[in-house]
Write a protein that holds these residues in place. Structure first.
Motif, mmCIF file in Angstrom:
data_model
loop_
_atom_site.group_PDB
_atom_site.id
_atom_site.type_symbol
_atom_site.label_atom_id
_atom_site.label_comp_id
_atom_site.label_asym_id
_atom_site.label_seq_id
_atom_site.Cartn_x
_atom_site.Cartn_y
_atom_site.Cartn_z
ATOM 1 N N GLY A 1 0.711 -0.970 0.020
ATOM 2 C CA GLY A 1 0.007 -0.107 -0.027
ATOM 3 C C GLY A 1 0.741 1.323 0.028
ATOM 4 N N LEU A 2 0.475 2.375 -0.634
ATOM 5 C CA LEU A 2 1.154 3.589 -0.558
ATOM 6 C C LEU A 2 0.270 4.846 -0.075
ATOM 7 N N VAL B 1 12.518 3.516 -4.563
ATOM 8 C CA VAL B 1 11.604 4.609 -5.283
ATOM 9 C C VAL B 1 12.602 5.142 -6.404
ATOM 10 N N SER B 2 12.360 5.016 -7.744
ATOM 11 C CA SER B 2 12.921 5.426 -8.861
ATOM 12 C C SER B 2 12.375 6.409 -9.704
ATOM 13 N N GLY B 3 13.075 7.635 -9.926
ATOM 14 C CA GLY B 3 12.549 8.783 -10.684
ATOM 15 C C GLY B 3 12.721 8.401 -12.058
ATOM 16 N N PRO B 4 12.193 9.411 -12.869
ATOM 17 C CA PRO B 4 12.380 9.217 -14.558
ATOM 18 C C PRO B 4 13.777 9.210 -14.722
ATOM 19 N N ARG C 1 9.397 -0.235 -6.156
ATOM 20 C CA ARG C 1 9.637 -1.723 -6.184
ATOM 21 C C ARG C 1 9.718 -2.382 -4.581
ATOM 22 N N VAL C 2 9.336 -3.174 -4.263
ATOM 23 C CA VAL C 2 9.740 -3.992 -3.092
ATOM 24 C C VAL C 2 9.912 -5.313 -3.394
ATOM 25 N N ASP D 1 4.820 -0.775 -8.151
ATOM 26 C CA ASP D 1 3.775 -0.025 -8.289
ATOM 27 C C ASP D 1 4.515 1.408 -8.707
ATOM 28 N N SER D 2 3.717 2.509 -8.740
ATOM 29 C CA SER D 2 4.248 3.695 -9.083
ATOM 30 C C SER D 2 3.319 4.959 -8.547
ATOM 31 N N ILE D 3 4.254 6.083 -8.576
ATOM 32 C CA ILE D 3 3.629 7.299 -7.794
ATOM 33 C C ILE D 3 3.590 8.317 -9.003
ATOM 34 N N GLY D 4 2.830 9.117 -9.363
ATOM 35 C CA GLY D 4 2.474 10.102 -10.478
ATOM 36 C C GLY D 4 3.127 11.416 -9.926
ATOM 37 N N VAL D 5 4.028 12.052 -10.520
ATOM 38 C CA VAL D 5 4.493 13.280 -10.084
ATOM 39 C C VAL D 5 4.076 14.189 -11.022
ATOM 40 N N GLN D 6 3.281 15.272 -10.921
ATOM 41 C CA GLN D 6 2.921 16.446 -11.904
ATOM 42 C C GLN D 6 2.884 17.576 -11.320
ATOM 43 N N LYS D 7 3.370 18.601 -12.205
ATOM 44 C CA LYS D 7 3.077 19.971 -11.711
ATOM 45 C C LYS D 7 1.693 20.460 -11.615
#
Length: 252
Positions: free
Chosen positions: A26-27, A66-69, A190-191, A205-211
Motif C-alpha cells: 500500500g502507498l 523508489v526510482s524517478g524518471p 519496487r518492494v 507500483d508507481s507514484i505520479g508526479v505532476q506540476k
C-alpha cells in the motif's frame, strides 16, 4: 518414467517454495502535485507478507526502492589551469534515475546477495546504467562515483539501511522523503522480499508526479506553444521594464 517425474518435481520444488510468500503493498499517496510552494513530500510505503504455508526457514529481508524518471547525464571533470577552472574530460552516462531511494530492513550486504543485486539492479550504483563509458575518458568509473556523490548531497540519491520496520515477520513499513527538486513523471516503487539474501518475491507500483496550478500552465505553454510563450515573456519583460522606469521617475 517414475524416476523422471520425481526428478522434475525435485527441480520444481525450490520454485514452488519461493511462491509461498507474497507481498501485499500500500502507498499513502499515488499522486504528488508540484505547486509554487512545494517543499517535498513524504510517502509512506507499507504492506504485509502473505503466506500460504508455514513461514520458511531463512532470514527475512525487505527492500524498498523508489526510482524517478531516468535521464541522460553529462558529467564533466574540471581542472585548474593558470588560475582558471576549465572543463577537461567528460563522460556521457546513458541512463541515470533523476531520483533514487533505497530502504532496507537491515544491512544491504545481509538482506541482498550480489547475484540478485546484479539481476534486479537494486543498489544505487547498479541503478545507474553506464555502459560503454570506459572509452570516453580515463578512469571513467570515477565520473559515475562523482554523479552518485553529487546527487546524494542533493538528497536525490538516498541509501537508508535499516529504515524498513518489520513487525512480527509479517508487517513492514518505511517512509521515503521526496525532495523539492523533483521532475515530472512516474516514480517506480519496487518492494523485494528476500530470504537469506535471495529475492523470493517482488511487487511493483508507481507514484505520479505532476506540476499543478499556474506552474502546470506555464510548463505546458513553454513546451507545447513555445512561440506564444516567448512572445508573452517578451511582453512581460517590456512591461516590467516600463513599470520600473515609471516608478523611478515618480520617486525622483
Amino acid at each position: 518414467m517414475i524416476r523422471l517425474l520425481v526428478l522434475i518435481l525435485a527441480l520444481c520444488a525450490p520454485a514452488a517454495l519461493a511462491q509461498d510468500e507474497r507481498i501485499v503493498l500500500g502507498l499513502s499517496e499515488t499522486r504528488v502535485a508540484i505547486t509554487a510552494d512545494f517543499q517535498g513530500s513524504q510517502i509512506m510505503i507499507y504492506g504485509a507478507v502473505q503466506r500460504y504455508s508455514p513461514e520458511p526457514d531463512g532470514d527475512l529481508g525487505v527492500i524498498v526502492t523508489v526510482s524517478g524518471p531516468p535521464t541522460q547525464v553529462m558529467v564533466r571533470k574540471k581542472e585548474r589551469r593558470l588560475g582558471i577552472w576549465i572543463n577537461r574530460e567528460k563522460v556521457r552516462i546513458g541512463r541515470a534515475p533523476s531520483f533514487y531511494a533505497v530502504a532496507t530492513s537491515g544491512p544491504i550486504g545481509e538482506v541482498l546477495s550480489a547475484t540478485d543485486n546484479l539481476r534486479y539492479k537494486i543498489t544505487i550504483p547498479r541503478a545507474i546504467r553506464a555502459i560503454g563509458i570506459s572509452a570516453q575518458a580515463e578512469n571513467a568509473p570515477s565520473f559515475v562515483e562523482a554523479l552518485e556523490r553529487i546527487r546524494t548531497r542533493e538528497d536525490r540519491y538516498v541509501m537508508a539501511e535499516g529504515m524498513v520496520r518489520v513487525t512480527g515477520g509479517t508487517l513492514f513499513r518505511t517512509d521515503v522523503q521526496l525532495p523539492a527538486n523533483l521532475i515530472e513523471g512516474n516514480y517506480d516503487v519496487r518492494v523485494f522480499l528476500t530470504r537469506d539474501g535471495h529475492v523470493v518475491d517482488m511487487f511493483e507500483d508507481s507514484i505520479g508526479v505532476q506540476k499543478a496550478g499556474v506552474e502546470r500552465f506555464i510548463h505546458a505553454l513553454a513546451h507545447e506553444q513555445p512561440l506564444i510563450y516567448g512572445l508573452l515573456s517578451l511582453v512581460m519583460a517590456v512591461a516590467a521594464g516600463w513599470g520600473a522606469s515609471a516608478a523611478f521617475r515618480f520617486v525622483r
